[in-house]
Enzyme design. Structure first.
Site, PDB file in Angstrom:
ATOM      1  N   ARG A 229     -19.169 -38.738  78.166  1.00 57.96           N
ATOM      2  CA  ARG A 229     -19.431 -39.790  77.267  1.00 57.96           C
ATOM      3  C   ARG A 229     -18.215 -40.508  76.620  1.00 57.96           C
ATOM      4  O   ARG A 229     -18.182 -41.925  76.709  1.00 57.96           O
ATOM      5  CB  ARG A 229     -20.389 -39.333  76.085  1.00 57.96           C
ATOM      6  CG  ARG A 229     -21.676 -39.067  76.496  1.00 57.96           C
ATOM      7  CD  ARG A 229     -22.474 -38.261  75.514  1.00 57.96           C
ATOM      8  NE  ARG A 229     -21.831 -36.879  75.660  1.00 57.96           N
ATOM      9  CZ  ARG A 229     -22.495 -35.900  74.948  1.00 57.96           C
ATOM     10  NH1 ARG A 229     -23.623 -36.236  74.277  1.00 57.96           N
ATOM     11  NH2 ARG A 229     -22.441 -34.771  74.853  1.00 57.96           N
TER      12      ARG A 229
ATOM     13  N   CYS B   1     -28.786 -30.731  84.917  1.00 52.15           N
ATOM     14  CA  CYS B   1     -29.613 -31.784  84.312  1.00 52.15           C
ATOM     15  C   CYS B   1     -31.005 -31.345  83.796  1.00 52.15           C
ATOM     16  O   CYS B   1     -31.843 -30.801  84.637  1.00 52.15           O
ATOM     17  CB  CYS B   1     -29.623 -32.926  85.242  1.00 52.15           C
ATOM     18  SG  CYS B   1     -30.784 -34.297  84.570  1.00 52.15           S
TER      19      CYS B   1
ATOM     20  N   ASN C 191     -16.727 -28.934  81.069  1.00 48.89           N
ATOM     21  CA  ASN C 191     -17.187 -30.350  80.626  1.00 48.89           C
ATOM     22  C   ASN C 191     -18.099 -30.121  79.520  1.00 48.89           C
ATOM     23  O   ASN C 191     -18.582 -28.731  79.243  1.00 48.89           O
ATOM     24  CB  ASN C 191     -18.117 -30.788  81.702  1.00 48.89           C
ATOM     25  CG  ASN C 191     -18.875 -31.815  81.031  1.00 48.89           C
ATOM     26  OD1 ASN C 191     -20.311 -31.631  81.385  1.00 48.89           O
ATOM     27  ND2 ASN C 191     -18.359 -32.874  81.042  1.00 48.89           N
ATOM     28  N   GLY C 192     -18.086 -31.015  78.569  1.00 47.70           N
ATOM     29  CA  GLY C 192     -18.867 -30.870  77.290  1.00 47.70           C
ATOM     30  C   GLY C 192     -18.103 -31.248  76.241  1.00 47.70           C
ATOM     31  O   GLY C 192     -17.403 -30.203  75.722  1.00 47.70           O
ATOM     32  N   GLY C 193     -18.148 -32.350  75.530  1.00 48.07           N
ATOM     33  CA  GLY C 193     -17.914 -32.661  73.944  1.00 48.07           C
ATOM     34  C   GLY C 193     -16.253 -32.842  74.032  1.00 48.07           C
ATOM     35  O   GLY C 193     -15.776 -32.688  73.027  1.00 48.07           O
TER      36      GLY C 193
ATOM     37  N   GLN D 296     -22.868 -37.091  93.711  1.00 44.42           N
ATOM     38  CA  GLN D 296     -23.693 -35.567  93.102  1.00 44.42           C
ATOM     39  C   GLN D 296     -25.030 -35.983  93.820  1.00 44.42           C
ATOM     40  O   GLN D 296     -25.653 -36.913  93.561  1.00 44.42           O
ATOM     41  CB  GLN D 296     -23.618 -35.743  91.661  1.00 44.42           C
ATOM     42  CG  GLN D 296     -24.330 -34.540  91.250  1.00 44.42           C
ATOM     43  CD  GLN D 296     -24.805 -34.442  89.681  1.00 44.42           C
ATOM     44  OE1 GLN D 296     -25.416 -35.287  89.112  1.00 44.42           O
ATOM     45  NE2 GLN D 296     -24.208 -33.409  89.041  1.00 44.42           N
TER      46      GLN D 296
ATOM     47  N   PRO E 236     -20.676 -37.222  86.204  1.00 43.04           N
ATOM     48  CA  PRO E 236     -21.618 -38.186  86.782  1.00 43.04           C
ATOM     49  C   PRO E 236     -22.660 -38.357  85.733  1.00 43.04           C
ATOM     50  O   PRO E 236     -22.953 -37.381  84.896  1.00 43.04           O
ATOM     51  CB  PRO E 236     -22.393 -36.859  87.927  1.00 43.04           C
ATOM     52  CG  PRO E 236     -22.086 -35.624  87.122  1.00 43.04           C
ATOM     53  CD  PRO E 236     -20.688 -35.772  86.829  1.00 43.04           C
TER      54      PRO E 236
ATOM     55  N   LYS F 276     -22.085 -28.226  89.673  1.00 52.01           N
ATOM     56  CA  LYS F 276     -22.057 -28.527  88.226  1.00 52.01           C
ATOM     57  C   LYS F 276     -23.293 -27.902  87.396  1.00 52.01           C
ATOM     58  O   LYS F 276     -24.375 -28.109  87.979  1.00 52.01           O
ATOM     59  CB  LYS F 276     -21.977 -30.111  87.972  1.00 52.01           C
ATOM     60  CG  LYS F 276     -21.959 -30.291  86.645  1.00 52.01           C
ATOM     61  CD  LYS F 276     -21.538 -31.865  86.427  1.00 52.01           C
ATOM     62  CE  LYS F 276     -21.556 -32.191  84.804  1.00 52.01           C
ATOM     63  NZ  LYS F 276     -23.005 -32.550  84.211  1.00 52.01           N
TER      64      LYS F 276
ATOM     65  N   MET G  46     -26.076 -41.003  85.091  1.00 51.97           N
ATOM     66  CA  MET G  46     -26.894 -41.766  85.353  1.00 51.97           C
ATOM     67  C   MET G  46     -27.088 -43.031  84.552  1.00 51.97           C
ATOM     68  O   MET G  46     -26.906 -43.195  83.661  1.00 51.97           O
ATOM     69  CB  MET G  46     -28.240 -41.046  85.378  1.00 51.97           C
ATOM     70  CG  MET G  46     -28.790 -39.979  86.067  1.00 51.97           C
ATOM     71  SD  MET G  46     -29.254 -40.366  87.837  1.00 51.97           S
ATOM     72  CE  MET G  46     -30.912 -40.438  87.646  1.00 51.97           C
TER      73      MET G  46
END
Ligand SMILES: Cc1cc2nc3c(=O)[nH]c(=O)nc-3n(C[C@H](O)[C@H](O)[C@H](O)COP(=O)(O)O)c2cc1C
EC number: 1.3.1.91
Length: 341
Positions: free
Chosen positions: A240, A106, A217-219, A76, A23, A145, A25
């Site tokens: 990303r 977040c 998740n992450g990187g 989400q 997700p 999440k 924004m």
């Protein structure tokens, strides 16, 4: 035809979460998700976070409307009030979403002001109540999440406490953004870069909870990195990199699901996208709603820079047409070349 919808009454297979787009924004709106779907049949696509209040009180079609081709797609939610989250989850399920996800990761000021998002890492019992209320309201999967902790929390105990609470409430899966969030002093952007990644913490969580589907998740970037994570847990969620370099999605189905990608390359994806853009224009929309998500296409190809310039100069205004997009694409060489554009 979406088969995932039929799987919802029973417990969903962990493979449902094998590969997902995070997700984001302002980024993963419905038009972006159509672009992503055209490159992978299996990727689970998440909406941007929408607050429970907005789902209940706002313009629902605008906020959470989506195209049937987006399945499997997860809504989400942001919030911390079990009753409001349950009501919003029910609305989401009735809209046809395949999963409801609660944002516990977040760190933005707006979210902190409402005391939800990453703040909820400090409130495992409340998160458990939220999940229990949402589970009681819907028959589709309810997931969370989260981060591995916030501020000075110990990631071992913080993540274990959150997991225990949501497990007891019947959560269907957990997605762990494998770094802490700092609630003071770091912007949301910095909070995606500065706190160090700790994949091992997520692996340990999976080892301690073998029957709970857990995605990491992450990187995570190159497709070559995906299988190694999947040896340790059930899913990879890409944020990303999927947005900035969407062509990696073409590798998801062959690499992780043993199926050909729906299209051969980005050119074929753009052809397949035309009917969606045309329908959007018919409804009074703009080409830009799609082209704003296309600037990451064609990395390194001759003509990519001219493509991006054309998008920026000719595809933004209300008068832009499909021909303007076609003209942008015509700048790009169909032959891959080593030289950067
Ligand atoms: C522009 C942007 C917006 C984001 N919005 C959300 C959001 O609405 N909800 C959420 O849970 N995470 C959000 N995130 C965080 C991502 O879902 C993801 O956890 C984070 O980017 C780390 O994954 P990555 O390194 O693969 O990008 C956002 C990230 C970005 C870059």
């Amino acid at each position: 035809m979406n088969t995932h919808i039929q799987m919802t009454a029973a417990r969903v297979e962990a493979s449902f979460w094998r590969f997902s787009v995070a997700p984001m924004m302002d980024w993963t709106d419905r038009h972006c998700r159509v672009i992503h779907r055209l490159m992978s049949r299996h990727a689970l696509l998440y909406t941007e976070m929408v607050t429970a209040q907005a789902v209940i009180r706002g313009d629902r079609q605008r906020l959470i409307g989506f195209d049937a081709m987006e399945h499997p797609v997860a809504l989400q939610l942001g919030g911390n009030d079990p009753a409001l989250l349950a009501e919003a989850a029910k609305i989401g399920a009735d809209f046809g979403y395949d999963e409801i996800n609660l944002n516990c990761g977040c760190p933005s000021d707006r979210v902190q002001g409402g005391a939800f998002g990453a703040c909820l890492m400090r409130e495992p019992a409340l998160v458990g109540d939220c999940v229990a209320a949402m589970k009681a309201a819907v028959s589709i999967p309810v997931t969370v999440k989260c981060r591995i902790g916030v501020d000075d929390q110990d990631p071992e105990s913080a993540l274990d406490a959150l997991t225990a609470a949501v497990r007891a409430a019947g959560v269907d899966a957990l997605i762990v953004h494998a770094r802490k969030a700092w609630l003071q002093g770091l912007s949301p952007k910095e909070n995606r870069e500065i706190p160090p990644l700790d994949y091992e913490r997520a692996y340990r969580l999976k080892a301690a909870n073998p029957d709970l589907p857990i995605a990491i998740n992450g990187g995570i970037k190159a497709p070559s990195e995906w299988p190694a994570h999947l040896e340790k847990l059930d899913g990879v969620m890409i944020g990303r990199e999927a947005y900035q370099n969407p062509e990696i999605l073409l590798q998801a189905d062959p690499l992780l699901f043993g199926q050909e990608a729906p299209v051969t390359d980005a050119f074929a994806m753009l052809e397949a996208l035309e009917p969606y853009i045309a329908a959007h224009l018919e409804r009074g929309g703009r080409v830009h709603a799609f082209t704003r998500h296309l600037v990451g296409l064609f990395p390194g190809r001759p003509g990519a820079r001219a493509f991006r310039r054309h998008l920026a100069e000719r595809c933004v205004g209300a008068e832009a047409t499909l021909d303007d997009l076609r003209a942008a694409i015509a700048h790009v060489s169909r032959h891959e070349a080593a030289a950067a554009a």
